[in-house]
Design an enzyme around this catalytic site. Structure first.
Site, PDB file in Angstrom:
ATOM      1  N   GLU A 241       2.283   2.239  11.187  1.00 30.64           N
ATOM      2  CA  GLU A 241       1.174   1.287  11.104  1.00 30.64           C
ATOM      3  C   GLU A 241       0.447   1.108  12.436  1.00 30.64           C
ATOM      4  O   GLU A 241      -0.523   0.358  12.508  1.00 30.64           O
ATOM      5  CB  GLU A 241       1.670  -0.057  10.572  1.00 30.64           C
ATOM      6  CG  GLU A 241       2.372   0.028   9.219  1.00 30.64           C
ATOM      7  CD  GLU A 241       1.501   0.520   8.072  1.00 30.64           C
ATOM      8  OE1 GLU A 241       0.360   0.969   8.287  1.00 30.64           O
ATOM      9  OE2 GLU A 241       1.978   0.454   6.931  1.00 30.64           O
TER      10      GLU A 241
ATOM     11  N   GLY B 291       0.818  -1.222   0.000  1.00 33.43           N
ATOM     12  CA  GLY B 291       0.000   0.000   0.000  1.00 33.43           C
ATOM     13  C   GLY B 291       0.844   1.262   0.000  1.00 33.43           C
ATOM     14  O   GLY B 291       1.696   1.450  -0.862  1.00 33.43           O
TER      15      GLY B 291
END
Length: 141
Positions: free
Chosen positions: A78, A9
């Site tokens: 993250e 991503g």
């Protein structure tokens, strides 16, 4: 110590969070060995790979060799300490030459699919067109 991290991503080359990724990219495109569901979710249109083997299809991405400091930066981005967010877990990917690599990946919590809108998916890859959805949503207010 070095770690092999598969990114699918915003940490990929040319995407908005690549500046966090200081790893050395291994040449080529890699695909998950298992079919996995990749979605675009939430108000920020995040790429969200769920650890649900057999659903979706093999997902394309990039493989990086990352040192401990680089891994810590990625873990922070993250938000691996937050519940219902990403978790770094083992994964196998296949290179263009057919070689299978053991690595790690950031899986999104499946529970997020009930908490946030799912805009797209399952997808075989997160592309610049998907990333542009975030920019359009931000521009629309």
């Amino acid at each position: 110590m070095s770690h092999l991290i598969f990114v699918y991503g915003t940490l990929k080359q040319g995407f908005r969070n690549h500046h966090i990724n200081h790893g050395e990219r291994l040449p080529g495109v890699f695909h998950t060995v298992a079919a996995l569901p990749l979605y675009v979710v939430g108000p920020n249109h995040l790429p969200w790979l769920v650890n649900a083997p057999g659903q979706g299809e093999p997902v394309a991405g990039e493989l990086y060799r990352v040192d401990d400091a680089g891994l810590a930066r990625m873990d922070e981005l993250e938000q691996i300490e937050r519940p219902d967010w990403y978790r770094r877990q083992p994964l196998q990917v296949r290179g263009e030459d057919g070689r299978v690599w053991d690595c790690e990946v950031y899986f999104g919590a499946a529970s997020r699919l009930q908490l946030d809108p799912v805009h797209l998916g399952p997808l075989p890859a997160y592309t610049q067109a998907h990333a542009a959805l975030r920019e359009r949503a931000l521009a629309a207010g």
